[in-house]
Design a protein around this motif. Structure first.
Motif, mmCIF file in Angstrom:
data_model
loop_
_atom_site.group_PDB
_atom_site.id
_atom_site.type_symbol
_atom_site.label_atom_id
_atom_site.label_comp_id
_atom_site.label_asym_id
_atom_site.label_seq_id
_atom_site.Cartn_x
_atom_site.Cartn_y
_atom_site.Cartn_z
ATOM 1 N N GLY A 1 17.980 29.043 69.288
ATOM 2 C CA GLY A 1 16.934 28.112 69.686
ATOM 3 C C GLY A 1 15.659 28.351 68.910
ATOM 4 O O GLY A 1 14.679 27.653 69.079
ATOM 5 N N ASP A 2 15.666 29.352 68.055
ATOM 6 C CA ASP A 2 14.471 29.719 67.305
ATOM 7 C C ASP A 2 14.231 28.732 66.162
ATOM 8 O O ASP A 2 15.073 27.891 65.849
ATOM 9 C CB ASP A 2 14.636 31.147 66.773
ATOM 10 C CG ASP A 2 13.290 31.830 66.639
ATOM 11 O OD1 ASP A 2 12.270 31.139 66.741
ATOM 12 O OD2 ASP A 2 13.275 33.054 66.426
ATOM 13 N N SER A 3 13.073 28.874 65.513
ATOM 14 C CA SER A 3 12.714 27.965 64.428
ATOM 15 C C SER A 3 13.578 28.224 63.193
ATOM 16 O O SER A 3 14.111 29.320 63.013
ATOM 17 C CB SER A 3 11.247 28.146 64.074
ATOM 18 O OG SER A 3 11.043 29.473 63.655
ATOM 19 N N ALA A 4 13.671 27.190 62.347
ATOM 20 C CA ALA A 4 14.582 27.246 61.213
ATOM 21 C C ALA A 4 14.338 28.425 60.257
ATOM 22 O O ALA A 4 15.287 29.105 59.876
ATOM 23 C CB ALA A 4 14.546 25.920 60.463
ATOM 24 N N PRO A 5 13.079 28.695 59.848
ATOM 25 C CA PRO A 5 12.892 29.794 58.888
ATOM 26 C C PRO A 5 13.397 31.133 59.432
ATOM 27 O O PRO A 5 14.065 31.891 58.724
ATOM 28 C CB PRO A 5 11.380 29.828 58.663
ATOM 29 C CG PRO A 5 10.854 28.548 59.165
ATOM 30 C CD PRO A 5 11.804 28.036 60.178
ATOM 31 N N ALA A 6 13.074 31.409 60.702
ATOM 32 C CA ALA A 6 13.477 32.686 61.292
ATOM 33 C C ALA A 6 15.001 32.797 61.362
ATOM 34 O O ALA A 6 15.578 33.840 61.050
ATOM 35 C CB ALA A 6 12.887 32.822 62.693
ATOM 36 N N VAL A 7 15.653 31.685 61.726
ATOM 37 C CA VAL A 7 17.116 31.704 61.851
ATOM 38 C C VAL A 7 17.758 31.890 60.477
ATOM 39 O O VAL A 7 18.677 32.690 60.305
ATOM 40 C CB VAL A 7 17.626 30.402 62.506
ATOM 41 C CG1 VAL A 7 19.143 30.359 62.504
ATOM 42 C CG2 VAL A 7 17.103 30.299 63.925
#
Lengths: 726, 53
Positions: A579-585
């Motif tokens: 569910g985290d933001s794209a860059p972090a994932v």
């Protein structure tokens, strides 16, 4: 047939008793907490842990069990497991909360002890009767043989009456409900063998099957006891989620604080949420600024700024400043509650897995009894002698005895769960291993599963020591995760925090104070004048100098890379859904070499994704820890959660990892595949024994000696084969 | 074969004694934590709160 298939969770086809030994959960008394201690191994650890726990205020009693690597704590109501875990962490012991209900039964509870006692009686009687039978087998005749038979009867009849009770009781309940379960034929076989032998003894007959009746009871009880030990009380994850809801809120009425039950709130009311408190309702922030931790709900690893106009959801944690929230939804209308509904739906839709043992039982049970009936009818027609015909039928029943089949699965599961326990893996479900062995797709959650959900500072050595010292001095005033990460990093670098005067935390922005003559600030980019870029960062500004940037990442869980690599090597497709933001994932996926990564997934997206994969025919292993994963954990074919996971997630999963490491994951899969292979081998072995023994019995050539040999040999072969797993 | 009338009761009695001892051990929870009990005896500090039933 259908009745047999409906009997729940039988690891032993002959022992599908279902509710007979359902967990009593008597360990879940109030104020009793369970901790798992994967790291303890010696007398020093026992003393350290017990002393450390008793030093916590409110703890009345603490007792370590080294064999199970657990501690049972009796404490006042207000002591939480988190307090105890923190206290042990300070002493250097790794600890995790375990809720007593999810732990599979141990010897300490009464049902298990009762089974063990019956097993002991059956074993004792079996050995004695076997010894007496040796005299008969070696050719005792007339009065001597009758004497041996009578003594055997005196031992066997009370022993069968006592030890066979679990079977008799279940058979009786089934019959009174006009159903048929596997205990009915077992009881019939035991009672008929004992009764027929008594009749034969009274008639000075040649063959008495007292030893066989006892051996049947003994081996079946052994299988049932092992089965019982690997079974945990079933609980609903949806109910656990409901427990997350805060029962009371602080409502503001004309500026005064009134503590009100949630049910009495209505939309439009104003509630105050203090730092550290959980949001009781969904709402919009009216006044105040703070940061909120929504990792549980969405999987976002970092706290989010909350100011006037921000929307908040029940279940989120308010971190730094007090917030006044205008209620928009409460109770059943909150997002938290909707997630709980989702989980309940996933739980009920979870396809009922038919275990290998059940499948074997369906094929086996009717065949055997049909065979015995045919043998009886054929002999009746051919010889016309009732006594001989009944004898042949009983010999057939005994020789095809399901003991080996009854031991086939529980013995393997016990050996495998023992091996996994030593690796820090707790099996919660008896069929988890079978299901795990079928897995071809692994879905990971990110925050808290592949990562620790705890930020870590990067490149501490690259910063000037004074900068680090000032930042650490400021950070010590805040409980914000980034501030704490910076303080830890400074400590690791050996930098002492600088003395800062007039420390003040500005909720939602950062910390400020005076360092010598300079005003200093540590916090968000906008507030300190720093340039906000990609990635997670905090800024330090000293006086008028340019802000210094500190970078943070969410640390990977130890063993995560190894686990992913090993799972791929084992032929599984590995996916990351977060569910985290794209860059972090993407950063995490790249670091671990995961090709398929999806970000921004809501809890219901995760469930839908897992269900879609299942619908495509994939068997999905879900590894997750949070509220947002619970639905997916319940929907997946098999699920694993780390010990740090939320209660509800642990309840929803079949397997719990007790340590911090993820690398036990690959071992789980190999052990599961080996276990399934062993189970199938065991079925083949016991079938083989039957192929040899049944014709002998049908021909009327079976003697008690042959019956005893076939029964013991097959049971022992099966158990030894299972032990190869250790 | 008269010896049987002594030997069989004696063997049953001995076996029964073993069974009774096992029951006692089970009831007093001596199988709850075998590893822990083995280690506890090596501790230097006095266990002033031994486990109660």
């Amino acid at each position: 047939m259908t009745e047999i298939m409906r009997t729940p969770l039988a690891a032993c086809p002959a022992c599908a008793t279902g509710a007979a030994v359902a967990g009593t959960g008597d360990g879940a008394a109030e104020g009793r907490l369970m901790l798992s201690l994967p790291g303890i191994h010696c007398a020093g650890c026992i003393s350290g842990v017990e002393r450390g726990l008793k030093a916590v205020p409110g703890v009345r009693e603490a007792r370590v069990n080294l064999t199970l690597k657990r501690a049972a704590v009796e404490a006042a109501e207000d002591v939480t497991a988190a307090d105890l875990v923190a206290a042990l962490d300070r002493l250097g012991f790794e600890a995790h909360e375990l809720d007593p209900g999810t732990i599979s039964a141990t010897d300490s509870d009464s049902t298990g002890r009762e089974l063990l006692m019956r097993l002991a009686v059956a074993g004792f009687a079996m050995m004695n009767v076997m010894l007496l039978s040796v005299a008969v087998w070696s050719g005792a005749e007339d009065a001597t043989r009758d004497l041996m038979h009578w003594i055997s009867a005196m031992i066997a009849l009370p022993a069968v009456a006592f030890s066979g009770q679990p079977f008799f009781r279940n058979a009786l309940t089934a019959l009174t409900a006009r159903r048929l379960n596997m205990d009915v034929p077992i009881s019939v076989a035991i009672v008929m063998a004992a009764g027929m032998s008594l009749y034969e003894t009274a008639m000075s007959g040649e063959h008495a099957y007292f030893d066989a009746a006892l051996a049947l009871t003994f081996f079946l009880l052994a299988g049932r006891y092992l089965d019982y030990r690997t079974r945990a009380a079933a609980r609903s994850a949806a109910q656990e989620l409901a427990a997350l809801e805060v029962p009371r809120a602080t409502r503001l009425v004309d500026g005064r604080e009134v503590v009100t039950p949630i049910a009495e709130l209505s939309a439009g009311d104003l509630v105050r949420v203090r730092p550290g408190g959980r949001m009781p309702v969904d709402g919009v922030v009216e006044t105040g600024t703070s940061e909120i931790d929504r990792a549980l709900l969405t999987g976002e690893s970092l706290p989010v700024f909350a100011g006037e106009g921000s929307t908040v959801s029940a279940g989120e944690v308010n971190l730094t400043g007090p917030l006044d929230v205008r209620v928009t939804a409460r109770g059943a209308d909150t997002r938290l509650h909707k997630i709980a509904d989702l989980v309940a739906l996933a739980e009920s839709a979870r396809t009922r897995y038919t275990s290998l043992a059940d499948r074997a039982a369906v094929a086996y049970a009717p065949g055997v009894h049909l065979l015995a009936l045919i043998a009886f009818a054929a002999w009746m027609i051919w010889s016309g002698d009732l006594r001989v015909s009944v004898n042949v039928a009983i010999a057939t029943l005994i020789i095809t005895c399901p003991c080996a089949l009854g031991l086939a699965v529980p013995a393997v599961v016990t050996a495998a769960s023992g091996r996994l326990f030593r690796r820090g893996v707790l099996l919660k479900s008896g069929t988890a291993l079978e299901r795990l062995a079928e897995v071809d797709t692994v879905v990971f959650d990110k925050t808290g599963t592949l990562t620790l959900g705890q930020p870590e500072m990067q490149g501490a050595a690259d910063h000037a020591r004074t900068d680090l010292a000032v930042a650490a001095g400021l950070a010590s005033a805040s409980a914000h995760p980034l501030a704490q990460a910076l303080r830890r990093a400074a400590e690791a670098e050996g930098v002492a925090p600088a003395a800062i005067a007039g420390l003040r935390e500005v909720p939602g922005y950062g910390v400020e104070g005076r360092w010598g003559d300079h005003p200093v600030r540590f916090g968000r980019a906008a507030w300190t004048g720093g340039a906000d870029g990609p990635g997670t960062a905090s800024f330090l500004r000293i006086g008028d100098r340019d802000p210094v940037r500190f970078d943070f990442t969410d640390a990977l869980r130890p063993g995560a890379a190894e686990a992913v690599a090993a799972l791929r090597a084992a032929g599984c497709r590995v996916m990351l859904i977060s569910g985290d933001s794209a860059p972090a994932v993407e950063a995490t996926a790249k670091a671990l070499g995961i090709a398929i990564a999806e970000s921004g997934a809501l809890p219901k997206d995760k469930v839908a994704r897992v269900q879609a994969l299942e619908a495509e025919g994939h068997k999905v292993l879900m590894v997750g820890d949070g509220l947002n994963d619970t639905g997916a954990l319940a929907a997946a074919h098999v699920s694993i959660s780390p010990a740090s996971a939320l209660d509800a997630a642990r309840v929803a999963s079949d397997i719990v990892l007790l340590g911090r490491d993820l690398d036990a994951l690959a071992d789980c899969l190999t052990t599961a595949r080996q276990a399934r292979a062993r189970i199938k081998e065991n079925f083949t072995l016991s079938a083989l024994y039957n192929v040899i023994a049944v014709p002998i019995a049908l021909a009327g050539l079976a003697t008690p000696l042959i019956a005893a040999l076939a029964m013991s040999a097959s049971s022992i072969t099966v158990s030894l084969n299972a032990l190869r797993l250790r | 074969m008269d010896i049987l009338s002594y030997l069989i009761p004696i063997s049953l009695l001995l076996g029964g004694a073993g069974l009774a001892a096992f029951f006692w051990a089970l009831r007093t929870r001596q199988f709850d934590d075998p590893d822990g009990d083995a280690q506890r005896i090596l501790r230097t500090d006095y266990d002033d709160a031994p486990k109660q039933d």
